[in-house]
Structure formats: structure tokens, C-alpha cells
Design an enzyme around this catalytic site. Structure first.
Site, short mmCIF file in Angstrom:
data_model
loop_
_atom_site.label_atom_id
_atom_site.label_comp_id
_atom_site.label_asym_id
_atom_site.label_seq_id
_atom_site.Cartn_x
_atom_site.Cartn_y
_atom_site.Cartn_z
N ASP A 149 -2.84 -16.18 -7.20
CA ASP A 149 -2.09 -16.59 -6.01
C ASP A 149 -2.13 -18.11 -5.82
OD1 ASP A 149 -0.52 -16.10 -3.72
OD2 ASP A 149 -1.72 -14.36 -3.17
N ASP A 243 6.60 -13.71 -0.04
CA ASP A 243 6.18 -12.31 -0.12
C ASP A 243 7.29 -11.37 0.35
OD1 ASP A 243 3.76 -13.24 -0.95
OD2 ASP A 243 2.64 -12.60 0.83
#
Length: 431
Positions: A149, A243
Site C-alpha cells: 500500500d 479505493d
């Protein structure tokens, strides 16, 4: 050199990260914990997910990864002596290594999560400046996949300028390919492969390559820092957006963004539209079909993000669609399906509400054609053979309904079907 060691190989358009055992040549198929459970994960839940994949036929369909997302370690820090990340002993009493053994015994591979920053997105210890230690630890534990991430980047690793990336949270700042407020953005022609972001992600790639184990590398950089310039030489997939959310607007936004970068898709590397929301509350069955059809056709990773025991039969059937999985996993045709006509808008219009609606792609089984209805009412949609690059204008083709498996007979020159609101007709044409 280890047989599993990764190599950088020059393709026709870009370098790609190639593993000698073939890992990463095709998109990853699997399950990830985040969309369904967020931080509420433990060993029993992960094993339940793996068992559900066996019980409901997902393993037999080709899904192979069972991936932990954030929150698997202790939050207090690293081991004082080894500097290794420490699995939460309450949630994972047998450690990640013990869980990996059980996942492997079921015939799956196992994935883990970290971030190229000081902390993960949920505030757990992350991997910047610990790349070699963490890669060696994961290899020793039997890890097969890393999602990496982009949270909590320290100030000495931030980029000198930002790339212009569309965000559903700030749509007014992006008008048909251009950010309106351009004060903080990199100049035209900027080489993003020299950015600190590219270097952060390359550091982990190098650490993974140094291991005597293949660990598929999934970049979760949210489309930032011009990742399309360096993602393929750095990882096996790279996130191209914010996201995903279990909402129609989110699915359409990502579809719209991805439709403009599909020339980046081929064997060994692909933009990642994020994990699947099929099975989670927020999408209708028609919307779930559209979501899965395009994620499969765009040849990104297909990572289930729901509790399969709670998912509807419709959701499971969508996720198990053998025709779309075969297209996604085609070993001969590496390119994604692409738009051949936009429909509601003029061609090449960037629009997160009404993205490209007419798509096609080649496969070993024939030509896949997708007809999206992004409107509020049912519409008739026509597949005009003269417009479809893989078909001959006046030829006759056999047509199969990808959703039902029904043989629709033959069609010459065109085929018109009714498509419900937010649904997608998926058709396979063969000579």
C-alpha cells in the site's frame, strides 16, 4: 541465480517483471479480507474463507490466492531483537507461518499486506526502510503474494510534484483528462520513473527478488506518481485509482478511468481496478454482473472481497462465470477487451457517469463483446459487426450468452439485445 528469481524483461511497449516459474504472467485470482472484514480478521476467519472457496467450487474454477489485508500484526511495533514484524498472537495463535501451512495444505497460495510507509493505512507497522527484513521474513513464512500500500509516506520520501489523477472525491478538478488546479502537478513530459514513489516500490521489488521464493508483487499506489510509466517494471499489477466502494458510482468511475489505459495490459503486467465488491451490500445483481464482467474483461486481478458463506447464489454464480474467467485467464491473448464505441457520449469522452459502453476483445474461445447500459431504463443495444475490430462486417457468427450459457443461434452483420438498467450483455461470437 534462483529459478524463482524475477527478471526484468523487455516487452514491445515496456519492461515487465517476469517470474521464472510463470507467476504473474496472467492476472491473479483469489480472495482478500479487506472489503468484507476490514481489520476484523483472525486465523479462523481466513481458514473459513479458504474452506468456502473449496466448498463452493472457487478452487476448481482457478481461484488460488487467499490474502490477508491490513491489521494482521501487533500494533505496538517490531520485534526488538530481530526487527521483524510480529503477527498478532491473539488473532493468529499459530503465527502467519502456521496459517500459511494450513492454506497451502488446502491447495491455495497465501498473500500478505504491508505499506511503503512508516505505518499501514490502519496504523500498523509498515515496511519502508525494512524491505530486506520483511521480504526475508515473508519468504520464510511461506508467503506467495504481497499487496503493498501507499499510506504514511515519510517526508523524506515524498515526491517533488504530483501526477494529475482523477478522484471521485474531487471530480470537479478533472475535466476530460486535465486537472483544473494544476499548481501542484508535475510538468508535461515529467519522468515519473525517477520519482521517490517509483524508488519506494522498486526497493521492495528488489528485496522480493532477492528471496529464494516467488512472491507475486501487487502495487497499491492508487494511480499516483505516474505509476503507468513504471508499474510494469516494478510489480505484477498496479492500482490505478482510489479505493473501490460497493456503489455503482464507484464502479463506473474506475471503469471510466481504466478504459483509457488498457494499452498497458498484457502478459506479466496490468492496471488493477481494485478488489471485487460482488456479494457485498450496495450493488444490485445487474450492477454486480457489470462490475465482474468488466473487471474480468479488462484483465486485472480478480480478488473476491466478500464472505462467501453469506453471498447470494447470484453473486457466487457471477464470480464463477466460466466464460469470463476463461477470457481473463487466456494464455494466448494477453490484451484486454477495449472500447470500440462510447455510446452515450462521443468517443474518448472522459465521463465517470456514462463511460464507454461498447467493448470487444479476442480470446481462444472467440470474440467477447460487452454492451453496457449505464442508463436508468432498459435499452436496446446493437453489436454492429462493422464497428467491432475482431469481426467481419458482413459475416455470420454463432452467438453465446455468457451469463446463461444459452446458444443464441447465428447472427449476420449485427445483433440487437435488450439490456436492463445498469446491466451488461456479455456475448461470445465464434465463426
Amino acid at each position: 541465480m534462483s529459478l524463482v528469481k524475477a527478471l526484468l524483461f523487455t516487452a514491445s511497449t515496456a519492461q515487465a517483471l517476469e517470474w521464472a516459474d510463470g507467476t504473474g504472467r496472467l492476472p491473479a485470482l483469489g480472495w482478500n479480507s479487506w472489503n468484507a472484514y476490514h481489520c476484523d480478521i483472525n486465523e479462523s476467519l481466513i481458514l473459513d474463507a479458504a474452506n468456502a472457496m473449496v466448498e463452493f467450487g472457487f478452487k476448481d474454477a482457478g481461484y488460488e490466492y487467499v490474502n490477508l489485508d491490513d491489521c494482521w500484526s501487533v500494533k505496538s511495533g517490531r520485534d526488538n531483537v530481530t526487527q521483524q514484524l510480529v503477527p498478532d498472537p491473539t488473532r493468529f495463535p499459530n503465527g502467519i507461518s502456521g496459517l500459511a501451512d494450513k492454506i497451502h495444505d488446502l491447495g491455495f497460495k497465501i498473500g500478505i499486506y504491508s505499506s511503503a510507509g512508516t505505518e499501514t493505512c490502519a496504523g500498523y507497522p509498515a515496511s519502508i526502510n525494512y524491505e530486506e527484513i520483511d521480504a526475508a521474513t515473508w519468504s520464510a513464512w511461506g508467503i506467495d503474494y504481497l499487496k503493498y500500500d501507499n499510506c504514511n509516506v515519510p517526508s523524506n520520501w515524498t515526491d517533488e510534484c504530483a501526477a494529475c489523477v482523477y478522484s471521485l472525491n474531487d471530480p470537479d478538478n478533472y475535466v476530460n483528462g486535465t486537472c483544473v488546479d494544476s499548481d501542484d502537478y508535475c510538468p508535461a513530459g515529467y519522468d515519473y520513473s525517477t520519482s521517490n514513489s517509483a524508488k519506494r516500490y522498486a526497493n521492495m521489488r528488489d528485496a522480493l527478488q532477492a528471496q529464494n521464493r516467488t512472491i507475486l508483487y501487487s502495487l497499491c499506489s492508487w494511480g499516483t506518481a505516474g505509476v503507468e510509466q513504471w508499474g510494469n517494471e516494478t510489480g505484477n499489477s498496479w492500482r490505478m485509482s482510489d479505493d473501490i466502494q460497493p456503489a455503482w458510482a464507484s464502479v463506473m468511475s474506475i471503469l471510466n478511468m481504466n478504459s483509457f489505459i488498457l494499452n498497458d495490459v498484457n502478459f506479466w503486467g496490468r492496471p488493477d481496478g481494485d478488489m471485487l465488491e460482488v456479494g457485498n451490500a450496495g450493488l444490485s445483481v445487474a450492477e454486480e454482473r457489470t462490475h465482474f464482467a468488466f473487471w474480468a474483461a479488462m484483465k486485472g486481478p480478480l480478488l473476491i472481497g466478500t464472505n462467501l458463506y453469506n453471498a447470494s447464489d447470484d453473486a457466487k454464480a457471477i464470480l464463477l462465470n466460466k466464460y469470463l474467467l476463461a477470457f481473463n485467464q487466456d494464455a494466448v491473448h494477453g490484451e484486454a477487451a477495449k472500447p470500440y464505441k462510447w455510446g452515450t457520449n462521443p468517443d474518448y469522452t472522459f465521463n465517470a457517469t456514462y463511460p464507454a459502453e461498447f467493448w470487444s476483445g479476442a480470446s481462444q474461445s472467440g470474440t467477447l463483446v460487452l454492451l453496457l447500459n449505464s442508463g436508468a431504463d432498459s435499452q436496446n443495444k446493437t453489436a454492429d459487426f462493422a464497428e467491432i475490430p475482431q469481426l467481419d462486417a458482413d459475416a455470420t457468427y454463432s452467438v453465446l450468452d455468457v451469463w446463461t450459457g444459452e446458444d443464441l443461434g447465428s447472427a449476420t452483420s449485427s445483433l440487437t439485445v435488450e439490456v436492463a438498467s445498469h446491466d451488461t450483455a456479455a456475448l461470445l461470437f465464434t465463426s
